[in-house]
Design an enzyme around this catalytic site. Structure first.
Site, PDB file in Angstrom:
ATOM      1  N   ALA A  58      35.258  46.927  17.617  1.00  0.00           N
ATOM      2  CA  ALA A  58      35.411  46.394  16.263  1.00  0.00           C
ATOM      3  C   ALA A  58      36.716  46.862  15.631  1.00  0.00           C
ATOM      4  O   ALA A  58      37.394  46.119  14.926  1.00  0.00           O
ATOM      5  CB  ALA A  58      34.229  46.812  15.398  1.00  0.00           C
ATOM      6  N   GLU A  59      37.078  48.121  15.950  1.00  0.00           N
ATOM      7  CA  GLU A  59      38.304  48.679  15.403  1.00  0.00           C
ATOM      8  C   GLU A  59      39.514  47.974  16.037  1.00  0.00           C
ATOM      9  O   GLU A  59      40.483  47.640  15.356  1.00  0.00           O
ATOM     10  CB  GLU A  59      38.328  50.190  15.687  1.00  0.00           C
ATOM     11  CG  GLU A  59      39.598  50.916  15.267  1.00  0.00           C
ATOM     12  CD  GLU A  59      39.820  50.937  13.760  1.00  0.00           C
ATOM     13  OE1 GLU A  59      38.917  50.497  13.021  1.00  0.00           O
ATOM     14  OE2 GLU A  59      40.905  51.356  13.337  1.00  0.00           O
ATOM     15  N   GLU A 110      45.112  50.125  51.982  1.00  0.00           N
ATOM     16  CA  GLU A 110      44.730  49.457  50.731  1.00  0.00           C
ATOM     17  C   GLU A 110      43.695  48.401  51.022  1.00  0.00           C
ATOM     18  O   GLU A 110      43.402  48.109  52.176  1.00  0.00           O
ATOM     19  CB  GLU A 110      45.947  48.738  50.135  1.00  0.00           C
ATOM     20  CG  GLU A 110      47.053  49.650  49.732  1.00  0.00           C
ATOM     21  CD  GLU A 110      48.337  48.882  49.468  1.00  0.00           C
ATOM     22  OE1 GLU A 110      48.299  47.640  49.334  1.00  0.00           O
ATOM     23  OE2 GLU A 110      49.370  49.539  49.405  1.00  0.00           O
ATOM     24  N   LYS A 149      42.554  44.397  50.962  1.00  0.00           N
ATOM     25  CA  LYS A 149      43.198  43.078  50.966  1.00  0.00           C
ATOM     26  C   LYS A 149      42.457  42.226  49.941  1.00  0.00           C
ATOM     27  O   LYS A 149      41.349  41.741  50.197  1.00  0.00           O
ATOM     28  CB  LYS A 149      43.159  42.436  52.343  1.00  0.00           C
ATOM     29  CG  LYS A 149      43.892  41.098  52.347  1.00  0.00           C
ATOM     30  CD  LYS A 149      44.408  40.736  53.710  1.00  0.00           C
ATOM     31  CE  LYS A 149      45.337  39.538  53.670  1.00  0.00           C
ATOM     32  NZ  LYS A 149      44.749  38.345  53.075  1.00  0.00           N
ATOM     33  N   LYS A 165      40.889  42.433  59.155  1.00  0.00           N
ATOM     34  CA  LYS A 165      39.851  41.622  58.495  1.00  0.00           C
ATOM     35  C   LYS A 165      38.459  42.241  58.555  1.00  0.00           C
ATOM     36  O   LYS A 165      38.158  43.041  59.428  1.00  0.00           O
ATOM     37  CB  LYS A 165      39.788  40.262  59.211  1.00  0.00           C
ATOM     38  CG  LYS A 165      40.933  39.365  58.854  1.00  0.00           C
ATOM     39  CD  LYS A 165      40.524  38.469  57.736  1.00  0.00           C
ATOM     40  CE  LYS A 165      41.409  37.248  57.668  1.00  0.00           C
ATOM     41  NZ  LYS A 165      41.021  36.343  56.638  1.00  0.00           N
TER      42      LYS A 165
HETATM   43  S1  IVH Z   1      51.403  43.348  51.091  1.00  0.00           S
HETATM   44  C1  IVH Z   1      55.388  42.229  52.921  1.00  0.00           C
HETATM   45  N1  IVH Z   1      49.099  44.243  50.229  1.00  0.00           N
HETATM   46  O1  IVH Z   1      47.642  38.919  51.389  1.00  0.00           O
HETATM   47  C2  IVH Z   1      53.945  42.509  52.661  1.00  0.00           C
HETATM   48  N2  IVH Z   1      49.325  41.891  50.482  1.00  0.00           N
HETATM   49  O2  IVH Z   1      49.907  37.548  53.613  1.00  0.00           O
HETATM   50  C3  IVH Z   1      53.455  41.706  51.550  1.00  0.00           C
HETATM   51  N3  IVH Z   1      47.331  40.618  49.830  1.00  0.00           N
HETATM   52  O3  IVH Z   1      49.271  36.484  50.033  1.00  0.00           O
HETATM   53  C4  IVH Z   1      51.991  41.725  51.321  1.00  0.00           C
HETATM   54  N4  IVH Z   1      46.109  42.336  49.252  1.00  0.00           N
HETATM   55  O4  IVH Z   1      48.885  38.259  48.314  1.00  0.00           O
HETATM   56  C5  IVH Z   1      49.797  43.148  50.558  1.00  0.00           C
HETATM   57  N5  IVH Z   1      47.119  45.211  49.448  1.00  0.00           N
HETATM   58  C6  IVH Z   1      47.836  44.113  49.776  1.00  0.00           C
HETATM   59  C7  IVH Z   1      47.294  42.810  49.676  1.00  0.00           C
HETATM   60  C8  IVH Z   1      48.076  41.724  50.041  1.00  0.00           C
HETATM   61  C9  IVH Z   1      46.137  41.020  49.355  1.00  0.00           C
HETATM   62  C10 IVH Z   1      47.667  39.189  50.058  1.00  0.00           C
HETATM   63  C11 IVH Z   1      49.025  38.800  49.581  1.00  0.00           C
HETATM   64  C12 IVH Z   1      49.474  37.740  50.544  1.00  0.00           C
HETATM   65  C13 IVH Z   1      48.581  37.942  51.714  1.00  0.00           C
HETATM   66  C14 IVH Z   1      49.359  38.507  52.849  1.00  0.00           C
END
Ligand code: IVH
Length: 680
Positions: A36-37, A121, A123, A321
């Site tokens: 609300a603030e 990380e 995906k 994957k």
């Molecule tokens: S790095 C040069 N890190 O996956 C490396 N891509 O083809 C650039 N994606 O469309 C990508 N999570 O949007 C990277 N932790 C992550 C990612 C990621 C999702 C997607 C990215 C791209 C596709 C990779």
């Protein structure tokens, strides 16, 4: 006309305050002020800007709401190409080993050399975006396009609340940040539920939701679809020397105020990669967003540069994957299910398919509009989706594979269980069987709900048993349960003397309950567990609630006109009054809720931190209730924190709580505490 100095100063102050608060709220997930603030400050700024348009700065939070629709998107040439990433489809540990072996070979590391460090990380399953900051200010956002040229989508990206409009701290002259725009599962579910209730088309999956939103020419429409963003890399950089490892680059991006996912780790060698993959596979369902795998990157930036690229893909990164969350299968039949309130849900019976980690044989088709829109027919090949613990659903039909002789599905006009009419009120998406408790399906559901763990908690009264009890007409409604004795139960399938005795004992135990549980068990429309608790705390006795007028009901926290009307209607119904009277006559009882001020402050002096997603109430509602009991709700965990309430996908706060040995409550624990504090 320029605004007077003091107004300019105030506008700057408001802008900075609001940006800071929204960073705490959206990125750090720990609000510092009540909603609300925030709204009040926001309105104050809006008013100032309306009176003095010259005050509207590009990083004003008022500029996140979208603007004039565009004719077309402008092409943007990427200064540093936006590359793709190689995908390892072998979902076994071999996928990780193969990458490590290849990296070691390409780096010329001998067998005996030390392990390679990798940044791991998630995906994310969304759309890649390049954010361009000049002197700290967000000046442009673009899609990846073909990697060389993308489309300018700045207006739409501005509506993403976690994307900072201005970087924190000492910003580089130029900083391009790459990351993924995505739609969280809760946002996707909420958006679709709203669309369906309005009879409007739902989004197919969160990824399409994100892509469709970013490619929306009308940014005011984009603003209505909540997206989020995670940063995972860099584009062009000037005036800043990035750190030497990828992990440190992400830390630096987080320090600039960008959202970086907490689920990441720096690990050593193939075993480290495999451990990360396993860890995330275990957490995947509980994450609040879709991922289709994990990404491994060589952590040392110098080595990344040394290995460079193979045509369009870096040699230093790979996506590993997970099994798919969408699969193809065939529709063998379409049936309708009757819910507790008579709601008719069409369900596709499917050829069994392994998707999202389980074998799926049924998938919801939601309602008549959805089934008509998707035109799902018996015999069709369909895409089935199961992500997280969400119910599997049919995403779409693969029309190429439709056999010649299929027929469109027609919703039945009468209930398949009781033969009563099915009606669909004007303007509503849901059709209902009007049979009420005459309908066996509704009776079964009502009894199941009554007996469930969070309601009357009748142990041992499972679905199969309810089915038999109703089909053999031993039980018509909840009140009949308490008339069951060992003789009546013996003779049911799979019911020995011992289980019969156990069930009778469980029924007996369940009679002593709480007002909140009893209200929830009644299955009043619109009254979930959290509302039942509020009502119990607010009214204290069942009599007070039964006799309350709608206006009085509406004064209860979280009870709006719809809920109030549902409660009134329920208690006015003679049949329901009769059921309640019979239950009480059978011995169902609860202590009245003492509404003494002392009880109301029973959590005074205690500090709570809420993190993650709760099922039965929002974090705001939980915070309101805790505060109502005198507790303090804080945004960050410290030694002074008494409890951390961790819902799904609790992040770093949960880790911190464990580190500091702060007591951790799950949702059940929180509800129990609320119940103890305000009801017993
Ligand atoms: S790095 C040069 N890190 O996956 C490396 N891509 O083809 C650039 N994606 O469309 C990508 N999570 O949007 C990277 N932790 C992550 C990612 C990621 C999702 C997607 C990215 C791209 C596709 C990779």
């Amino acid at each position: 006309m320029t605004a007077p100095d003091e107004i300019m100063i105030r506008a700057t102050q408001l802008r900075e305050q609001l940006n800071r608060h929204s960073y705490h709220y959206y990125v750090l997930d720990s609000p510092k002020i009540p909603d609300a603030e925030y709204d009040r400050l926001f309105q104050e700024l809006q008013t100032l800007e309306a009176a003095h348009p010259a005050l509207i700065a590009p990083d004003s939070p008022t500029q996140r709401v979208g603007g004039k629709p565009l004719e077309a998107f402008t092409p943007v040439r990427h200064r540093v190409p936006m590359l793709s990433i190689r995908t390892e489809t072998d979902t076994s540990p071999n996928g990780a080993r193969a990458f490590d072996t290849q990296v070691r070979r390409e780096l010329d590391l001998s067998e005996g050399a030390a392990l390679v460090e990798y940044a791991c990380e998630l995906k994310f399953d969304g759309l890649a975006i390049n954010l361009r900051y000049e002197q700290g200010l967000l000046v442009q956002a673009a899609t990846r396009g073909d990697g060389e040229t993308g489309e300018e989508v700045t207006q739409n990206v501005r509506t993403i609340k976690t994307v900072p409009l201005r970087l924190h701290g000492d910003a580089p002259a130029i900083l391009e940040v790459r990351g993924e725009a995505y739609m969280s599962r809760p946002d996707f579910e909420r958006y679709n539920a709203r669309q369906r209730a309005a009879g409007l088309p739902a989004l197919v999956n969160p990824r399409n939701g994100a892509a469709g939103t970013i490619r929306q020419l009308d940014s005011s429409l984009a603003a209505k679809r909540p997206l989020s963003f995670f940063a995972y890399g860099l584009g062009e950089v000037q005036g800043w020397e990035p750190p030497a490892t990828h992990s440190a680059v992400l830390d630096a991006l987080a320090a600039f105020g960008l959202p970086v996912c907490h689920e990441r780790a720096a690990v050593w060698g193939a075993d480290g990669l495999i451990a990360f993959h396993n860890d995330i596979a275990g957490k995947r369902d509980a994450l609040p967003f879709d991922i289709d795998g994990v990404v491994y990157k060589i952590n040392r930036m110098a080595w990344q540069r040394q290995l460079g690229f193979r045509t369009r893909e870096p040699r230093w990164a790979v996506a590993h994957k997970f099994p798919a969350q969408e699969e193809l299968t065939a529709v063998e039949a379409i049936e309708v299910q009757v819910g507790r309130t008579g709601a008719i849900t069409p369900v596709a019976r499917l050829r069994p398919v392994f998707v999202g980690g389980v074998t799926v044989t049924n998938a919801t088709l939601h309602n008549a509009d959805e089934i008509a829109r998707k035109d799902v027919r018996v015999g069709d090949t369909v895409i089935v989706r199961r992500a997280g613990d969400v119910i599997p659903e049919v995403v779409s039909v693969v029309l190429d594979r439709r056999p010649d002789d299929t027929q469109p599905f027609v919703m039945p006009e009468t209930c398949p269980v009781c033969g009563s009419s099915i009606v669909r009120p004007e303007g509503e998406a849901v059709a209902r069987c009007i049979g009420g408790l005459y309908c066996r399906a509704q009776r079964k559901e009502a009894i199941r709900h009554f007996a469930s763990r969070r309601a009357m908690d009748i142990e041992g009264l499972g679905d199969k048993l309810v089915e038999q009890l109703v089909d053999q007409e031993k039980v018509q409604g909840p009140a009949d349960l308490y008339a069951l004795d060992i003789t009546a139960l013996a003779g049911l399938e799979r019911m020995g003397a011992k289980s019969a005795a156990n069930l009778v004992a469980a029924l007996e135990r369940s009679k002593m309950t709480t007002l909140a549980r009893f209200l929830f068990a009644l299955g009043i429309r619109e009254v979930g567990e959290a509302t039942a608790m509020t009502l119990a705390a607010h009214f204290g006795t069942l009599e007070a609630l039964i006799t309350a007028e709608e206006e009085v009901l509406r004064q209860t926290p979280d009870v709006g006109p719809v809920v109030a009307a549902a409660i009134r209607a329920f208690f006015q119904e003679p049949h329901n009054q009769h059921v309640i009277a019979r239950l009480r006559a059978a011995g169902v009882h609860w202590p009245d809720v003492a509404r003494k001020p002392m009880v109301a402050q029973s959590l005074a002096g205690k500090t709570f931190v809420l993190t993650g997603t709760l099922d039965s109430l929002t974090r705001d509602q939980a915070a309101d209730r805790l505060r109502a009991l005198g507790a303090k709700v804080s945004g960050s965990v410290s030694k002074k924190t008494d409890y951390v309430v961790a819902g799904h996908d609790a992040g770093s706060k949960l880790d911190k709580a464990q580190e500091l040995s702060v007591r951790i409550l799950d949702e059940t624990g929180l509800l129990a505490l609320l119940e103890d504090s305000c009801i017993l």
